[in-house]
Enzyme design. Structure first.
Site: not given
Length: 391
Positions: A155, A321, A354
């Protein structure tokens, strides 16, 4: 309870840097001295070639393993990091620092401004991902590490490791960006703006001066967390876990309490988050993510950012995601291909969204294990436990 061997026990430390000369920020302002809080695990070999830098995500911190000092919960990547695990602390020396602008020991808006003797608040300069990486490079200088074996992050951590490859290609051999992108999308900027506005609309925010006023914008920060947390999940995961199941009741109440389990879950996430995170840090770090664009300094051509790089890459994405979809990772890989970079790409099939990089996801773990083993063998790192130092 499993007790880690001494070498794999986390060491939590902090260091004050830039005492003699401040660090110049991307904004043109200067910051110093600055404190960096960090965790190390494992031992640095005699050649100082086995260091892995782990870069945390937006709401993470340096506590990769071990009990968290605020929540008491296990570290955020204990599924991956430890003796004999994918990121093997018998083989590698692990470093993770709280990012610049963070709220767990590193200089940020929560900390004291030496010029005023009060918390920085909104007087803290706006920072970038590049500034975060610059502070990490200074930490490595302090630790006597000239070159990383690998930089790994998911991320926002993926943004940082990509920035490492672009800003300091001579200081890192391998880079693993997971569930990330080369720039923040309009949709993601929009989600961040909703969160920031929720914080700033809370009367207890007090124009960012809440620490001096003795208040905390808990409601706004909780809503920001709830909104963001939805983006970390996936529709299949939400449907499987919650569906339309009711929360501790036989029927709907015809009111605005948390009738549904998913509502209760989000409220729980928000309430827990405000116990460990600073609202102004949330503003600053989300803004740093919004400003991230690796192509901006290369006339908008991403491939130029990787031109001539000797870094070895492994780019990882997840099918479910939707915050950083696979298309974003493919764009990074195409740019690396255009620059003739050494890159592998894996799209992991999962319904966990995610946050899959934080969870027990065997295909992802196997992918990372294979890449690290291959890179370590290529660069001549020995396998197994060895003696070394703990700087």
């Amino acid at each position: 309870m499993n007790v880690l061997p001494a070498a794999s026990q986390p060491l939590n430390q902090s260091v004050t840097l830039c005492v003699d000369a401040p660090m110049r920020l991307d904004s043109g302002l200067e910051l110093g001295p600055l404190t960096v809080a960090y965790q190390t695990i494992g031992r640095l070999n005699a050649e100082r070639t086995n260091a892995i830098l782990i870069c945390h995500a937006l709401t993470g911190d340096q506590h990769v393993i071990g009990p968290h000092p605020v929540t008491g919960r296990p570290g955020w990547w204990e599924t991956l990091v430890g003796p004999g695990k994918t990121i093997d602390t018998d083989r590698y020396f692990i470093i993770c620092s709280n990012v610049l602008g963070g709220c767990l020991g590193t200089t940020g808006p929560k900390e004291i401004n030496p010029a005023t003797g009060k918390p920085w608040g909104l007087g803290f300069p706006v920072i970038t991902i590049g500034d975060m990486v610059r502070a990490q490079a200074l930490l490595l200088d302090h630790l006597g590490i000239e070159r990383l074996f690998c930089a790994i992050g998911g991320s926002m951590g993926a943004m940082q490791v990509l920035q490492w490859a672009v800003s300091y290609p001579e200081r890192v051999r391998a880079v693993v960006p997971i569930a990330g992108s080369w720039r923040h999308s309009a949709q993601n900027i929009a989600f961040h703006e909703v969160g920031r506005q929720a914080i700033m609309a809370d009367p207890d925010w007090n124009g960012g001066d809440y620490l001096n006023q003795g208040t905390v914008p808990r409601r706004g920060l909780a809503v920001a967390r709830m909104t963001a947390h939805i983006t970390y999940l996936s529709e299949p995961a939400l449907q499987s876990k919650f569906g339309r199941k009711l929360q501790d009741r036989a029927s709907i109440t015809y009111g605005f309490d948390a009738d549904f389990q998913v509502e209760s879950y989000l409220r729980h996430q928000g309430a827990n988050f405000v116990k460990r995170f600073d609202a102004n840090s949330y503003l600053y770090i989300t803004r740093a993510m919004d400003y991230f664009d690796l192509a901006a300094e290369h006339d908008g051509v991403l491939a130029r950012a990787f031109q001539g790089t000797k870094v070895r890459f492994c780019v990882v994405s997840f099918t479910s995601d939707w915050l950083f979809p696979t298309a974003e990772s493919r764009a990074v890989v195409r740019a690396m291909n255009a620059a003739a970079a050494d890159v592998s790409f894996v799209e992991v099939t999962t319904d966990k969204g995610h946050d899959a990089f934080l969870l027990d996801e065997p295909e992802f773990h196997d992918t990372l294990q294979g890449f690290l083993d291959g890179a370590a063998d290529m660069f001549g790192l020995p396998r197994g436990l060895f003696s070394g130092i703990r700087p």
